[in-house]
Write a protein that holds these residues in place. Sequence first.
Motif, short mmCIF file in Angstrom:
data_model
loop_
_atom_site.label_atom_id
_atom_site.label_comp_id
_atom_site.label_asym_id
_atom_site.label_seq_id
_atom_site.Cartn_x
_atom_site.Cartn_y
_atom_site.Cartn_z
N PRO A 198 51.56 63.05 64.89
CA PRO A 198 51.23 63.34 66.30
C PRO A 198 50.97 62.09 67.12
N LEU A 199 50.42 61.05 66.50
CA LEU A 199 50.18 59.81 67.25
C LEU A 199 51.49 59.14 67.62
N ALA A 200 52.47 59.16 66.71
CA ALA A 200 53.78 58.58 67.04
C ALA A 200 54.41 59.29 68.23
N LEU A 201 54.29 60.61 68.26
CA LEU A 201 54.81 61.37 69.41
C LEU A 201 54.08 60.99 70.69
N ALA A 228 44.87 58.05 73.31
CA ALA A 228 43.54 57.88 72.73
C ALA A 228 42.96 59.21 72.27
N LEU A 229 43.13 60.25 73.06
CA LEU A 229 42.63 61.56 72.67
C LEU A 229 43.32 62.06 71.40
N SER A 234 42.25 63.46 66.43
CA SER A 234 42.73 63.86 65.10
C SER A 234 41.90 63.22 64.00
N ALA A 235 41.49 61.96 64.20
CA ALA A 235 40.62 61.31 63.20
C ALA A 235 39.27 62.02 63.12
#
Length: 406
Positions: A198-201, A228-229, A234-235
């Motif tokens: 999801p971060l890559a997207l 950032a969100l 996710s973390a």
Amino acid sequence: MSPSEIHPTDRLHGLDALRATALLLGVVLHASMAYFPVTIWIVPDTDNSPVASAIFFAIHLFRMTSFFLIAGLFAHMMLGRRGTLGFIRDRLIRIAGPLAAFWTPVLAAIIAGLVWMAAIRNGGTIPTDGPPPPPLTVGTFPLTHLWFLYVLLILYAAMLVMRAPFAMADRDGRWGRFVDRVTGALIGPWTPALMAAPLALAFWLAPNWTPFFGIPTPDTGLVPNPVALTAFGSAFGLGFLLDRRRDLLARIERLWPVFTVVALGVGAAALVMVGGPVPDLAPVTDPNLKAPLAAVMALAVFASTFAALSLALRFASGYSAVRRYLADASYWIYIVHLPLVMVGQILVINETWPWFVKLGAVIGGTLAVSLLSYELLVRHTFVGRWLNGRRVPWRRPPEPALSPAE
């Protein structure tokens, strides 16, 4: 057997150590910005090196995702101990309270540093023809380096809202058991790749994304940027789930060689792809270039996060009085450090020392002043109780305080 398995404890000293490291590395990160080979900081120094930007890049990859993962775990822990109302009360006191109390003096000190630097550049007098400050709006509100407290409050609120219907519906525990099984399936050598997707997207969809800086810091504006969100949310969410499955921490710990090797390899590849230690600060616009950059950077973020987590669990799970003290002090140090870093950078800017000597002097001076103020003004006073959940009496052996994310 690992240290955490030999010496089981209710206190997660390894996570305390990593949380403290993430906050203390903020001092190194902000101090290094003056010595980049390109100007990105308000106190740029003519003595600089690509090594300084490489240091920044390595720290920025994992620092805050690690912090928010631990914050999520501690949030679930506190929610179980204190209940919803107790959790809300504690977070308002120890997170919202410091944000409200320290934002104004910290911003004033940063502005004073800006004025001082402007006077140095103007031959010793404060310039009077500078541009007016931007209007204060929702989009321009300067959260400064205290943005992490604001984002924590957003994540706490989102957690409570999202958790409420499931907690009400899960009377027999069936839903909880299902979530625990899913969490177990998430944890393995594949975890960084799953978290990175999801971060890559988000990276790929972000306009004007500068790959060197990875996750754009949400320090300006009251609506955090989507990247950032995505990363911190996710973390935080995974950390929240991990507290339900503490046994999975041992699995993460055992994977430290895998996570470390992957983090070093992918992190090095990411640094090369973003231009090397001399950063390319231009936003990437070519979709064919942006997609692989987004994928590699996202994987580097979470591979380094899980490397740091596994290493902390493997090598810092035992009790250490020094680590315990620094863990308690790190919250205060991070709150006050940025103006001190700026003062240090300004004081050494005209010295003819090598850049790394200046960097060491700024870091050492900042830590010395902030640690001294912590010992004299915070640890043994009501401020220590406010920030750390416990005031340590002057003449009694110190007892472990709660971490600020707990």
